[in-house]
Scaffold this motif. Structure first.
Motif, PDB file in Angstrom:
ATOM      1  N   THR A  90       0.895  -1.162   0.033  1.00  9.92           N
ATOM      2  CA  THR A  90       0.062  -0.080  -0.091  1.00  9.92           C
ATOM      3  C   THR A  90       0.859   1.307   0.156  1.00  9.92           C
ATOM      4  OG1 THR A  90      -1.605  -1.306   1.308  1.00  9.92           O
ATOM      5  CG2 THR A  90      -2.015   1.119   1.234  1.00  9.92           C
ATOM      6  N   HIS A  91       0.963   1.671  -1.142  1.00 11.26           N
ATOM      7  CA  HIS A  91       1.968   2.960  -1.446  1.00 11.26           C
ATOM      8  C   HIS A  91       1.504   4.035  -0.553  1.00 11.26           C
ATOM      9  CE1 HIS A  91       3.589   0.892  -4.703  1.00 11.26           C
ATOM     10  NE2 HIS A  91       2.509   0.532  -5.389  1.00 11.26           N
ATOM     11  N   ASP A  92       0.265   4.295  -0.272  1.00 14.03           N
ATOM     12  CA  ASP A  92      -0.039   5.549   0.443  1.00 14.03           C
ATOM     13  C   ASP A  92       0.312   5.526   1.916  1.00 14.03           C
ATOM     14  OD1 ASP A  92      -2.237   3.889   0.366  1.00 14.03           O
ATOM     15  OD2 ASP A  92      -3.745   5.340   0.761  1.00 14.03           O
ATOM     16  N   VAL A  93       0.416   4.307   2.505  1.00 13.38           N
ATOM     17  CA  VAL A  93       0.694   4.245   4.016  1.00 13.38           C
ATOM     18  C   VAL A  93       2.189   3.760   4.088  1.00 13.38           C
ATOM     19  CG1 VAL A  93      -1.534   3.433   4.615  1.00 13.38           C
ATOM     20  CG2 VAL A  93       0.345   1.841   4.066  1.00 13.38           C
ATOM     21  N   GLY A  94       2.900   3.602   3.012  1.00 11.15           N
ATOM     22  CA  GLY A  94       4.391   3.401   2.992  1.00 11.15           C
ATOM     23  C   GLY A  94       4.523   1.914   3.633  1.00 11.15           C
ATOM     24  N   GLY A  95       3.993   1.084   3.453  1.00 13.27           N
ATOM     25  CA  GLY A  95       4.039  -0.357   3.788  1.00 13.27           C
ATOM     26  C   GLY A  95       2.999  -1.229   3.608  1.00 13.27           C
ATOM     27  N   LEU A  96       2.459  -2.204   4.587  1.00 11.67           N
ATOM     28  CA  LEU A  96       1.455  -2.980   4.271  1.00 11.67           C
ATOM     29  C   LEU A  96       0.280  -2.517   4.996  1.00 11.67           C
ATOM     30  CD1 LEU A  96       3.566  -6.245   4.490  1.00 11.67           C
ATOM     31  CD2 LEU A  96       2.216  -5.449   2.398  1.00 11.67           C
ATOM     32  N   SER A  97      -0.870  -2.896   4.497  1.00 15.48           N
ATOM     33  CA  SER A  97      -2.250  -2.570   5.107  1.00 15.48           C
ATOM     34  C   SER A  97      -3.095  -3.794   5.090  1.00 15.48           C
ATOM     35  CB  SER A  97      -2.863  -1.283   4.554  1.00 15.48           C
ATOM     36  OG  SER A  97      -3.265  -1.644   3.120  1.00 15.48           O
ATOM     37  N   THR A  98      -4.066  -3.824   5.990  1.00 14.29           N
ATOM     38  CA  THR A  98      -5.354  -4.982   5.648  1.00 14.29           C
ATOM     39  C   THR A  98      -5.804  -5.171   4.386  1.00 14.29           C
ATOM     40  OG1 THR A  98      -7.242  -3.456   6.112  1.00 14.29           O
ATOM     41  CG2 THR A  98      -6.019  -4.735   8.198  1.00 14.29           C
ATOM     42  N   THR A  99      -5.618  -4.143   3.540  1.00 13.07           N
ATOM     43  CA  THR A  99      -6.113  -4.346   2.064  1.00 13.07           C
ATOM     44  C   THR A  99      -5.184  -5.140   1.310  1.00 13.07           C
ATOM     45  OG1 THR A  99      -6.870  -1.752   2.148  1.00 13.07           O
ATOM     46  CG2 THR A  99      -6.715  -2.912  -0.108  1.00 13.07           C
ATOM     47  N   ASP A 100      -3.904  -4.962   1.695  1.00 17.68           N
ATOM     48  CA  ASP A 100      -2.979  -6.154   1.052  1.00 17.68           C
ATOM     49  C   ASP A 100      -3.555  -7.701   1.266  1.00 17.68           C
ATOM     50  OD1 ASP A 100      -0.942  -4.103  -0.415  1.00 17.68           O
ATOM     51  OD2 ASP A 100      -0.605  -3.478   1.777  1.00 17.68           O
TER      52      ASP A 100
END
Length: 117
Positions: A90-100
């Motif tokens: 997830t580019h907009d959080v600069g890492g991984l999110s639950t969406t991934d």
């Protein structure tokens, strides 16, 4: 057009947040065959899906494109004759999110993969 073709509208949803290392490890434990790659803002989860031929590979890619569109979350893909490498972050959080992790489960479901035990 049917609403199933409309992507998720993130501006009307709570903002995504980067997951902690503990949540990433926990999320990976529930996925079969996915691995952590990269570091920092480039950290991602990645899996290679194998197929019998090019037609099956492209059918998977097209189905995944539909999932990505409806989730408004687009993976990096490396497409080959009999395999496709899928990489989510997830580019907009600069890492991984639950969406991934949600999208990874949906990619697995396209090929009938069962969740990790």
């Amino acid at each position: 057009m049917s609403s199933m073709f409309n992507p998720k509208d993130w501006k009307n949803l709570p903002p995504r947040k980067a997951l902690s290392a503990t949540k990433i490890v926990s999320g990976l434990a529930r996925l079969d065959g996915w691995r952590l790659t990269g570091d920092g803002a480039d950290v991602a989860i990645e899996k290679t899906f194998s197929f019998a031929n090019y037609f099956e590979t492209i059918a998977f890619v097209n189905a995944l494109a539909f999932v990505a569109h409806t989730q408004d979350h687009h993976p990096d893909l490396s497409v080959h004759y009999n395999r496709c490498v899928v990489r989510f972050n997830t580019h907009d959080v600069g890492g991984l999110s639950t969406t991934d992790f949600d999208c990874a489960r949906q990619a697995d479901a396209l090929v009938g993969a069962a969740p990790a035990a």
